[in-house]
Design an enzyme around this catalytic site. Structure first.
Site, PDB file in Angstrom:
ATOM      1  N   ARG A 189       8.601  60.168  94.967  1.00  0.00           N
ATOM      2  CA  ARG A 189       8.729  59.595  93.625  1.00  0.00           C
ATOM      3  C   ARG A 189      10.064  58.900  93.385  1.00  0.00           C
ATOM      4  NH1 ARG A 189       5.081  63.179  93.789  1.00  0.00           N
ATOM      5  NH2 ARG A 189       6.573  64.124  95.187  1.00  0.00           N
ATOM      6  N   THR A 190      11.141  59.599  93.664  1.00  0.00           N
ATOM      7  CA  THR A 190      12.439  59.062  93.237  1.00  0.00           C
ATOM      8  C   THR A 190      12.756  57.770  93.986  1.00  0.00           C
ATOM      9  OG1 THR A 190      13.091  61.355  92.916  1.00  0.00           O
ATOM     10  CG2 THR A 190      14.825  59.700  92.771  1.00  0.00           C
TER      11      THR A 190
ATOM     12  N   LYS B  76      26.050  60.277 113.393  1.00  0.00           N
ATOM     13  CA  LYS B  76      27.154  60.221 114.372  1.00  0.00           C
ATOM     14  C   LYS B  76      28.427  60.850 113.815  1.00  0.00           C
ATOM     15  CE  LYS B  76      25.415  55.628 115.289  1.00  0.00           C
ATOM     16  NZ  LYS B  76      25.786  54.229 115.010  1.00  0.00           N
TER      17      LYS B  76
ATOM     18  N   ARG C 207      20.337  60.176  97.544  1.00  0.00           N
ATOM     19  CA  ARG C 207      19.897  61.583  97.534  1.00  0.00           C
ATOM     20  C   ARG C 207      20.542  62.255  98.732  1.00  0.00           C
ATOM     21  NH1 ARG C 207      13.872  63.829  96.772  1.00  0.00           N
ATOM     22  NH2 ARG C 207      14.521  63.347  94.640  1.00  0.00           N
TER      23      ARG C 207
ATOM     24  N   HIS D  40      19.674  66.587  89.351  1.00  0.00           N
ATOM     25  CA  HIS D  40      18.776  65.452  89.546  1.00  0.00           C
ATOM     26  C   HIS D  40      18.699  64.749  88.186  1.00  0.00           C
ATOM     27  CE1 HIS D  40      15.715  62.924  91.029  1.00  0.00           C
ATOM     28  NE2 HIS D  40      14.876  63.804  91.554  1.00  0.00           N
TER      29      HIS D  40
END
Ligand code: CP
Length: 303
Positions: free
Chosen positions: A54-55, A84, A106, A134
């Protein structure tokens, strides 16, 4: 302007954002091509170190519907140079060199998105950081409450499920303090209770709350039930918790006809599919609102 936490919003800003969301939604549903020139030529980068449906995709479609280009990487944890050993600060400094207009991040670690924001002037949007917050989810949650109840004040809101690891309930609890007279009921098992920092935040803002483990009592006279899944990915290795809380038709019978049931999704089995056709089940509408709220948020930031 970075978007890092729900606690950065005021009541006035929320009301302005939701009014703008209404306007964008209405324009889009009348003639979606009208919005294509709104932010033509602007660039959004999405950088997701954790899975998302969704996000990520609602931000990407929100941007596309307003004429923006979206640059992204699949699974940044594996396919960006984080694999890395690059720090998030260096990543943010480098992305700034490409002149994006905003970056949505995120991350699996709490606080990492804020670290990126600390080193760049490009607006950084927190799309979920570990067990932290969130904020854009809580914006669409509050919009959905307003969409259904036509108010944000004087509501009895039940927050249930995994309150210990779930960042969405944490951010929503914070936003509920922007409006008067809301009362929060935490309905979960002892192992998944809301953390003390959020309770202290509510205390500091004069918002009343209670812990009520009994679902029938918690649901009585509720205006909103906000349910969440067990965040198995955040449990320490070797820890198993029985997910005993579930909303089924019987649980729905404890709720008033005027109540709404929300869930940030994804759902696993904590809301049975037999509930989906109940008119009080709003979780798919809620997900749809996500795109419009994110269009309004991008519009606000990019102006
Ligand atoms: N609600 C939410 O954040 O869903 P995704 O994990 O699919 O983005």
């Amino acid at each position: 302007m970075h978007i890092l936490s729900a606690d950065q919003f005021t009541k006035k800003q929320l009301e302005e954002l939701f009014t703008l969301t209404d306007s964008i939604k209405s324009q889009f549903l009348t003639d979606k091509n009208k919005l294509l020139k709104k932010h033509e030529g602007k660039v959004l980068i999405t950088l997701f170190y954790e899975p998302s449906t969704r996000t990520r995709l609602s931000f990407a479609t929100a941007a596309a519907h307003m004429g923006m280009s979206v640059i992204s990487t699949e699974n940044a944890r594996e396919f960006s140079s984080a694999a890395k050993g690059e720090t998030i600060e260096d990543t943010a400094r480098v992305l700034e060199q490409y002149y994006p207009d905003a970056i949505v991040i995120r991350h699996h670690e709490t606080g990492e998105v804020a670290r990126a924001a600390a080193v760049t002037k490009v607006p950084i949007i927190n799309a979920g950081d570990g067990k932290g917050e969130h904020p854009t989810q809580s914006l669409l949650d509050m919009y959905t409450i307003w969409d259904s109840h036509k108010k944000h004040s004087g509501l009895k809101v039940v927050l249930g499920g995994d309150l210990l690891h779930g960042r969405t309930a944490r951010s929503l609890a914070k936003l509920l303090t922007c409006f008067d007279g809301n009362h929060i009921v935490f309905n979960t098992i002892p192992e998944l209770q809301m953390a003390d920092d959020i309770k202290e935040y509510l205390d500091g803002r004069g918002v009343t709350y209670e812990e009520e483990p009994d679902m029938k009592r918690a649901f009585q006279n509720a205006d909103v039930v906000y349910w969440t899944r067990l965040q198995k990915e955040r449990l320490p290795a070797g820890v198993h918790i029985d997910q005993t809380y579930k909303i089924d038709k019987k649980a729905m019978s404890y709720l008033p006809e005027t109540a709404i049931v929300m869930h940030p999704l994804p759902r696993v089995d904590e809301i049975l599919t037999e509930v989906d056709d109940d008119p009080r089940a709003k979780y798919f509408d809620q997900a749809g609102n996500g795109m419009f709220v994110r269009m309004a948020l991008l519009d606000t930031i990019l102006k």
